[in-house]
Design an enzyme around this catalytic site. Structure first.
Site, PDB file in Angstrom:
ATOM      1  N   HIS A  28       0.829  -1.214   0.000  1.00 42.08           N
ATOM      2  CA  HIS A  28       0.000   0.000   0.000  1.00 42.08           C
ATOM      3  C   HIS A  28       0.862   1.262   0.000  1.00 42.08           C
ATOM      4  O   HIS A  28       1.620   1.500   0.939  1.00 42.08           O
ATOM      5  CB  HIS A  28      -0.877  -0.034   1.252  1.00 42.08           C
ATOM      6  CG  HIS A  28      -1.847   1.081   1.377  1.00 42.08           C
ATOM      7  ND1 HIS A  28      -1.986   1.805   2.537  1.00 42.08           N
ATOM      8  CD2 HIS A  28      -2.743   1.600   0.498  1.00 42.08           C
ATOM      9  CE1 HIS A  28      -2.930   2.710   2.374  1.00 42.08           C
ATOM     10  NE2 HIS A  28      -3.406   2.604   1.157  1.00 42.08           N
ATOM     11  N   GLU A  36       0.919  -0.331  -4.746  1.00 42.83           N
ATOM     12  CA  GLU A  36      -0.234   0.563  -4.978  1.00 42.83           C
ATOM     13  C   GLU A  36       0.220   2.000  -4.826  1.00 42.83           C
ATOM     14  O   GLU A  36       1.131   2.293  -4.032  1.00 42.83           O
ATOM     15  CB  GLU A  36      -1.332   0.229  -3.963  1.00 42.83           C
ATOM     16  CG  GLU A  36      -2.640   0.989  -4.140  1.00 42.83           C
ATOM     17  CD  GLU A  36      -2.759   2.219  -3.246  1.00 42.83           C
ATOM     18  OE1 GLU A  36      -3.786   2.925  -3.348  1.00 42.83           O
ATOM     19  OE2 GLU A  36      -1.827   2.488  -2.456  1.00 42.83           O
ATOM     20  N   ASP A  58      -1.033   6.516  -5.648  1.00 38.53           N
ATOM     21  CA  ASP A  58      -2.096   7.510  -5.852  1.00 38.53           C
ATOM     22  C   ASP A  58      -1.579   8.584  -6.797  1.00 38.53           C
ATOM     23  O   ASP A  58      -0.496   9.131  -6.593  1.00 38.53           O
ATOM     24  CB  ASP A  58      -2.475   8.163  -4.517  1.00 38.53           C
ATOM     25  CG  ASP A  58      -2.884   7.147  -3.460  1.00 38.53           C
ATOM     26  OD1 ASP A  58      -4.046   6.737  -3.485  1.00 38.53           O
ATOM     27  OD2 ASP A  58      -2.035   6.776  -2.635  1.00 38.53           O
ATOM     28  N   HIS A  79      -0.862  10.767  -1.853  1.00 43.39           N
ATOM     29  CA  HIS A  79      -2.186  10.366  -1.389  1.00 43.39           C
ATOM     30  C   HIS A  79      -3.074  11.552  -1.057  1.00 43.39           C
ATOM     31  O   HIS A  79      -4.185  11.686  -1.572  1.00 43.39           O
ATOM     32  CB  HIS A  79      -2.083   9.461  -0.169  1.00 43.39           C
ATOM     33  CG  HIS A  79      -3.425   9.117   0.404  1.00 43.39           C
ATOM     34  ND1 HIS A  79      -4.039   9.869   1.394  1.00 43.39           N
ATOM     35  CD2 HIS A  79      -4.287   8.105   0.103  1.00 43.39           C
ATOM     36  CE1 HIS A  79      -5.212   9.338   1.669  1.00 43.39           C
ATOM     37  NE2 HIS A  79      -5.399   8.272   0.917  1.00 43.39           N
ATOM     38  N   GLU A 137      -4.145   4.138  -8.299  1.00 48.76           N
ATOM     39  CA  GLU A 137      -5.386   4.833  -7.954  1.00 48.76           C
ATOM     40  C   GLU A 137      -5.399   6.240  -8.518  1.00 48.76           C
ATOM     41  O   GLU A 137      -4.452   7.009  -8.319  1.00 48.76           O
ATOM     42  CB  GLU A 137      -5.572   4.904  -6.435  1.00 48.76           C
ATOM     43  CG  GLU A 137      -6.853   5.632  -6.051  1.00 48.76           C
ATOM     44  CD  GLU A 137      -7.080   5.736  -4.555  1.00 48.76           C
ATOM     45  OE1 GLU A 137      -7.910   6.579  -4.146  1.00 48.76           O
ATOM     46  OE2 GLU A 137      -6.429   4.985  -3.798  1.00 48.76           O
TER      47      GLU A 137
END
Length: 292
Positions: free
Chosen positions: A41, A68, A70, A83, A151
């Site tokens: 993450h 992962e 952002d 993020h 994301e």
């Protein structure tokens, strides 16, 4: 990630449906622990500053394939990895630009953001770690032969970011046949996920949230995954998701977040989730390995 209610679907979406498998029992009832994917993450953010190249490398050092991140956009239209929609939690922006509150990413140019330290807040060994651009991030993930769960963060703030992100992915070689097997694009915004699917139907996509079971066929028209918080699911819900065929004709997958301890990892794996997103991927992997 933070828990948000499932984004409302437009009227157009409400008029479409997906093909349901005849019964949940006929669908894969959940993968064994052997097949549960561990996703780092924001990189291995338990061990390095989140969403930095150092976190990518920390995941690689642990032998973790999936990371992962952002993606957001600067004032001058550049895509960066962060993020929060503001810069102050994970950089020294308040010191460097004290008069620029509330320090929104969209109020700063890439040149200004490149002046920031995105590592010292986490620990002195990471002092000077920069905020990476999407291009830099993709290069590092490629160099490490890793896979990417990307994301699109707060797309309502950045009109057109889906097309721009796909353009960057294509330019960096991530939309060829080889890389498409190593890429998933997700968002909390149903409209954003739908846009990605419309622009590039070959890209695997995920919706972040916990839709009602009755709404799953509508999401399945443009998503391959439903990715909820682990606090919002049980085995029955996971099975209901996996009983629906997603946008590419396969049962919808479930990647749940954010699980940072072994017992919870085993618990959600027992529910049948396909993937576990975690700040401590070594802890999750070890817990699941111990049960195989």
């Amino acid at each position: 990630m933070q828990i948000r209610p499932a984004a409302a679907l437009s009227g157009a979406l409400l008029g479409v449906s997906a093909l349901l498998l005849p019964t949940a029992a006929q669908a894969a009832p959940g993968m064994s622990h052997h097949h549960t994917v561990t996703v780092a993450h924001r990189g291995a953010s338990g061990y390095a500053p989140e969403n930095t190249l150092a976190a990518v490398d920390a995941a690689d050092d642990l032998g973790i394939d999936w990371v992962e991140n952002d993606v957001q956009r600067t004032r001058d239209g550049e895509l960066i990895i962060m993020h929060d929609t503001t810069l102050n939690r994970t950089t020294d922006v308040e010191e460097v630009f004290p008069d620029r509150a509330p320090w929104n990413i969209s109020d700063f140019t890439l040149d200004e953001i490149e002046k920031l330290d995105a590592g010292s807040w986490f620990g002195p060994k990471f002092a000077g770690e920069p905020v990476p651009t999407l291009e830099e991030y993709l290069d590092r993930v490629s160099d490490n032969h890793q896979k990417l769960l990307m994301e699109i963060k707060a797309p309502e703030l950045y009109p057109g970011i889906e097309r721009q992100a796909l353009r960057e992915l294509r330019r960096e070689g991530w939309l060829d046949r080889k890389h498409l097997k190593r890429l998933i694009v997700q968002s909390f915004s149903a409209e954003s996920v739908q846009t990605v699917h419309r622009l590039r139907r070959d890209v695997k996509t995920g919706f972040l949230g916990t839709p009602a079971v009755a709404d799953l066929p509508r999401y399945a028209e443009f998503a391959d995954q439903i990715n909820p918080s682990h606090t919002t699911i049980d085995a029955s819900y996971v099975k209901e998701i996996q009983a629906v065929r997603g946008a590419h004709g396969r049962p919808l997958e479930v990647y749940t977040w954010t699980v940072n301890d072994g017992p919870t990892a085993v618990k959600v794996a027992d529910m049948g989730v396909n993937g576990v997103i975690t700040n401590k991927p070594d802890v999750v992997r070890e817990a699941l390995d111990d049960t195989r």
